[in-house]
Design a protein around this motif. Structure first.
Motif, PDB file in Angstrom:
ATOM      1  N   ARG A 192     -35.728  22.922  78.888  1.00 24.64           N
ATOM      2  CA  ARG A 192     -36.656  24.073  79.633  1.00 24.64           C
ATOM      3  C   ARG A 192     -37.948  24.282  78.769  1.00 24.64           C
ATOM      4  O   ARG A 192     -39.146  23.949  79.385  1.00 24.64           O
ATOM      5  CB  ARG A 192     -35.848  25.195  79.810  1.00 24.64           C
ATOM      6  CG  ARG A 192     -36.582  25.850  81.287  1.00 24.64           C
ATOM      7  CD  ARG A 192     -35.808  27.182  81.461  1.00 24.64           C
ATOM      8  NE  ARG A 192     -34.717  26.657  82.376  1.00 24.64           N
ATOM      9  CZ  ARG A 192     -33.475  27.482  82.477  1.00 24.64           C
ATOM     10  NH1 ARG A 192     -33.376  28.641  81.908  1.00 24.64           N
ATOM     11  NH2 ARG A 192     -32.517  27.200  82.956  1.00 24.64           N
ATOM     12  N   CYS A 193     -37.845  24.379  77.661  1.00 29.11           N
ATOM     13  CA  CYS A 193     -39.016  24.937  76.802  1.00 29.11           C
ATOM     14  C   CYS A 193     -39.419  23.838  75.511  1.00 29.11           C
ATOM     15  O   CYS A 193     -40.262  24.075  74.739  1.00 29.11           O
ATOM     16  CB  CYS A 193     -38.901  26.415  76.286  1.00 29.11           C
ATOM     17  SG  CYS A 193     -37.888  26.349  74.861  1.00 29.11           S
ATOM     18  N   CYS A 221     -30.207  27.539  73.827  1.00 30.11           N
ATOM     19  CA  CYS A 221     -31.841  27.868  73.350  1.00 30.11           C
ATOM     20  C   CYS A 221     -31.894  28.981  73.024  1.00 30.11           C
ATOM     21  O   CYS A 221     -31.547  30.095  73.580  1.00 30.11           O
ATOM     22  CB  CYS A 221     -32.662  27.346  74.391  1.00 30.11           C
ATOM     23  SG  CYS A 221     -34.301  27.774  74.160  1.00 30.11           S
ATOM     24  N   ARG A 237     -34.541  30.786  72.633  1.00 30.39           N
ATOM     25  CA  ARG A 237     -35.618  31.394  73.763  1.00 30.39           C
ATOM     26  C   ARG A 237     -34.952  31.871  75.131  1.00 30.39           C
ATOM     27  O   ARG A 237     -35.023  32.668  75.928  1.00 30.39           O
ATOM     28  CB  ARG A 237     -36.947  30.623  73.634  1.00 30.39           C
ATOM     29  CG  ARG A 237     -38.148  31.836  73.833  1.00 30.39           C
ATOM     30  CD  ARG A 237     -39.355  30.829  73.901  1.00 30.39           C
ATOM     31  NE  ARG A 237     -39.725  29.908  72.796  1.00 30.39           N
ATOM     32  CZ  ARG A 237     -40.538  29.102  72.927  1.00 30.39           C
ATOM     33  NH1 ARG A 237     -41.370  29.032  73.825  1.00 30.39           N
ATOM     34  NH2 ARG A 237     -40.733  28.045  71.934  1.00 30.39           N
ATOM     35  N   CYS A 238     -34.477  30.366  75.699  1.00 32.90           N
ATOM     36  CA  CYS A 238     -34.132  30.465  77.003  1.00 32.90           C
ATOM     37  C   CYS A 238     -32.423  30.695  77.315  1.00 32.90           C
ATOM     38  O   CYS A 238     -31.988  30.944  78.546  1.00 32.90           O
ATOM     39  CB  CYS A 238     -34.240  29.115  77.830  1.00 32.90           C
ATOM     40  SG  CYS A 238     -36.006  28.536  77.226  1.00 32.90           S
TER      41      CYS A 238
HETATM   42 ZN   LIG Z   1     -35.741  26.808  75.765  1.00 33.32          ZN
END
Ligand SMILES: [Zn+2]
Length: 629
Positions: free
Chosen positions: A355-356, A325, A327-328
């Protein structure tokens, strides 16, 4: 009282041919399994097919599992033809989503327990914490062949020495290993394996990082030390009693000698360190605030074993359950979403971050075949109905482990070490808590390679039949020894089995089962003694997997029975009723001893004699304690 037993063999590759070496292992294991059943044990003996070993051609319109299942039918036919008594109801294919989801479950579980890490070329298991225990237990486990123990020790490759703490100039503490605690003051550098996890924090310079990545990407095992690169990373370490800060260098020379470690480079004490030091630019004599006392060392060991790879790039296998990801970062797929299936295993795809919920991608990575194979002894012990939902929670695991006999092929020592490691991880994580020593394998034997000239299995079967081939696989040599002699062994086995059939056929008749040896007469007593000796020897042979001896002892018993009849004829002119009874009883013993070695012939003669049930259901013969004359 029934005892539970578990005879374990490793997987054949789906999509390939069964070779004689593998069949040798199966013949050994099958004879042992049949023997234990005849002694009244409840034996689990089944097989996992490695269906990720070959990939269907693209465009065939079949998914990998369907394709593998079809190929598997052929393999099973061949194994059945050879009379192996695998319990097919408990067999499995590694491409079954109910099976491989547990490889994915293992990956995620190891990752969440911080037992998996990512370095340049993929994901690895932090095996380090299991080395010491794996090493210690090599000597403890009962019933391992000497060669199995030696191979485990060689794979772990223990190096004894000392650890001490050194301070890097950015304040980090680094545990440094040395085999020469008396020469610390002479140290000139600290050498790091490119695989040491602490290293990443120091790779700020992109050029240095690039060079370290290059070291990680290659296999350096065959490169001479003089040609191995030495990369200075621009960081120094302060070591007590050493006059100046020591440069940190990264080199595959550390990996091949110590595994993922930090070591003290002492050219005066170690010739390899001397070679490496020559390649370093000479630093000026900048004095450092010296701590004159040598560092506090504690005795330590290093193991040269590589960390076990958990992921593989773009090969045919179950998709790696992790998404990238933006972001993660790397996010494992939640356990409840397993299995991750993919129409084309190993293909990159777009997905959503668990997760997001943002956009994420799945790399073209698959579960590494070594992880897939590292828990198959557990998968096979778990009944099929429980495999989908509770693979590692089955009571059958408690009942079956550790194995009663494990038979490994010539290059499968690493597979054994992997299974031992994963079992210890699962013990520590809870599911295998009952397996206190973390050893899933009891008595284990590793057999050598075998070839009969360059004859194929199919050709040997055509010419000599299944029993002769099986018998020859056992007869040719001691299991641990390689055998590359001619197909004479198969011919010899065929001659013996044909001779036995010819001898037995006119002698078997109704009432055969009730035959016994009347010990009033010296010659009959002597025959009874030979039977007892054969039973005692073959029993011991099969218990110890010395099947080459078992075949010879069975052959010898036939010679003894023939010899007995000739002597009786010589003494009395002909065989009396009691003499014939004795001969029948001896022949019956011979059939029972033969059954694990040549099950088709033993079964056939059993049927023709009108004996109850099948020879495989019959009890193992007992010693009658006749005194040999
Ligand atoms: Zn994420």
């Amino acid at each position: 009282l029934t005892t539970d037993a578990y005879v374990f063999v490793t997987s054949p590759a789906v999509g390939g041919e069964l070779d004689l070496t593998r069949l040798r292992g199966y013949a050994l294991a099958d004879a042992h399994a049949r023997f234990r059943r005849a002694r009244g044990e409840d034996v689990l003996f089944t097989l996992a097919f490695d269906s990720f070993a070959a990939e269907p051609a693209p465009g065939g319109g079949q998914d990998g599992h369907e394709w593998a299942a079809e190929r598997c039918v052929e393999l099973r036919r061949r194994l059945d033809e050879l009379g192996f008594s695998f319990d097919w109801d408990r067999a499995l294919l590694t491409s079954d989503p109910n099976v491989y989801r547990w490889s994915q479950w293992l990956f995620v579980t190891l990752l969440e327990a911080d037992l998996a890490y990512q370095r340049g070329d993929g994901w690895y298991l932090r095996n380090g914490r299991f080395h010491e225990e794996n090493d210690r237990r090599v000597g403890d486990v009962e019933g391992w062949d000497d060669s199995v123990r030696a191979a485990q020790r060689a794979l772990l490759h223990r190096i004894d020495g000392f650890d001490f703490d050194a301070k890097a100039l950015d304040g980090t503490t680094l545990s440094v290993f040395t085999g020469h605690p008396d020469a610390i003051a002479d140290a000139e550098f600290v050498g790091l394996s490119a695989r040491l996890p602490e290293l990443d924090a120091w790779l700020e310079d992109t050029e240095v990082r690039r060079r370290v990545e290059e070291l990680r990407a290659r296999d350096w095992n065959d490169t001479p030390i003089e040609q191995m690169p030495v990369v200075e990373i621009g960081m120094s370490v302060q070591v007590p009693s050493v006059a100046q800060p020591l440069p940190i260098v990264v080199s595959p020379a550390i990996d091949v000698r110590f595994g993922p470690a930090a070591i003290l480079g002492i050219p005066s004490a170690d010739p390899v360190d001397k070679t490496l030091a020559k390649r370093l630019p000479k630093t000026g004599g900048l004095a450092w605030k010296v701590e004159s006392k040598p560092p506090k060392t504690t005795s330590a060991v290093r193991y040269l074993t590589d960390d076990m790879p958990l992921s593989s790039a773009g090969t045919f296998g179950p998709p790696l359950p992790v998404v990238g990801c933006e972001r993660c970062g790397a996010v494992p797929v939640p356990l409840e979403q397993l299995p991750v299936e993919s129409p084309i295993a190993g293909a990159a795809s777009e997905t959503v971050c668990p997760r997001c919920d943002g956009p994420a991608s799945r790399a073209a990575e698959t579960i590494h075949p070594r992880l897939g194979a590292a828990w198959l002894e557990l998968a096979l012990a778990t009944p099929p109905a429980e495999r989908a939902g509770a693979m590692f929670d089955s009571q059958e695991l408690v009942r079956r482990l550790a194995t009663s006999q494990t038979v490994l092929g010539p290059a499968e020592d690493k597979a054994l070490l992997d299974m031992r490691t994963i079992a210890k991880a699962l013990r520590d994580l809870g599911p295998l808590a009952f397996l206190v020593d973390g050893e899933p394998h009891g008595p284990a034997l590793s057999h050598g390679p075998l070839a009969f000239d360059d004859r194929s299995v199919a050709a040997l079967l055509d010419e000599h039949g299944a029993d002769a081939l099986r018998f020859a696989l056992l007869f040719a040599a001691a299991p641990g020894k390689p055998y590359s002699g001619g197909a004479d062994a198969v011919r010899q086995a065929g001659v013996f089995l044909d001779g036995l059939e010819e001898f037995a056929r006119p002698r078997i008749h109704d009432g055969f089962a009730d035959a016994c040896i009347d010990g009033e007469d010296g010659l009959r007593r002597r025959l009874a003694g030979w039977c007892d000796t054969a039973i005692a020897r073959v029993t011991e042979n099969i218990e110890r997997l010395e099947l080459h001896r078992a075949t010879r002892n069975v052959m010898e018993l036939l010679d003894r029975i023939r010899d007995y009849e000739q002597r009786v004829e010589h003494h009395r002119g002909e065989l009396t009723g009691l003499d014939r009874d004795a001969s029948d009883a001896a022949l019956l013993t011979l059939l029972l001893l033969l059954a694990p070695l040549a099950p088709a012939l033993a079964g056939d003669l059993w049927r023709r004699a009108g004996l109850r049930g099948t020879v495989q259901e019959a009890e193992w013969p007992r010693i009658q304690r006749h005194a040999a004359a």
